[in-house]
Design an enzyme around this catalytic site. Structure first.
Site, mmCIF file in Angstrom:
data_model
loop_
_atom_site.group_PDB
_atom_site.id
_atom_site.type_symbol
_atom_site.label_atom_id
_atom_site.label_comp_id
_atom_site.label_asym_id
_atom_site.label_seq_id
_atom_site.Cartn_x
_atom_site.Cartn_y
_atom_site.Cartn_z
ATOM 1 C CG LEU A 13 -1.897 -1.036 1.323
ATOM 2 C CD1 LEU A 13 -2.641 -1.284 2.613
ATOM 3 C CD2 LEU A 13 -2.747 -0.899 0.027
ATOM 4 C CB CYS A 14 -0.023 4.865 -0.738
ATOM 5 S SG CYS A 14 0.419 6.231 -0.826
ATOM 6 N N PRO A 15 2.909 4.365 0.735
ATOM 7 C CG PRO A 15 4.546 5.748 1.599
ATOM 8 C CD PRO A 15 3.527 4.831 2.214
ATOM 9 C CG ASP A 40 -1.978 1.344 -2.999
ATOM 10 O OD1 ASP A 40 -3.107 1.789 -2.890
ATOM 11 O OD2 ASP A 40 -0.886 2.230 -2.765
#
Length: 76
Positions: A13-15, A40
């Site tokens: 997932l981000c980042p 994502d």
């Protein structure tokens, strides 16, 4: 399109997809292409923004079922 290296960012997932892409691109030569596989939902926004800010070119965003492939050409 052919590419020089692949980064599997599935499940991240981000980042993390962008951070891992930045690290991988550092070891590549200008003009080489990195293929990132990411699922994502934020990557659709984050990866183009990263390319724009870092001076790389997003060559393609390709839907591959449950994930996307992003082809990034490293800038100088």
């Amino acid at each position: 399109m052919t590419y020089d290296d692949t980064l599997d960012a599935l499940g991240l997932l981000c980042p993390l997809p962008v951070l891992k892409a930045r690290k991988r691109l550092k070891s590549m030569s200008a003009g080489q292409v990195l293929c990132i596989k990411a699922d994502d939902p934020a990557a659709v926004i984050d990866i183009p923004h990263f390319c724009n800010e870092a001076g790389h070119t997003l060559e393609a965003s390709i839907p591959e079922g449950a994930y996307m492939e992003y082809l990034i050409r490293k800038g100088s």
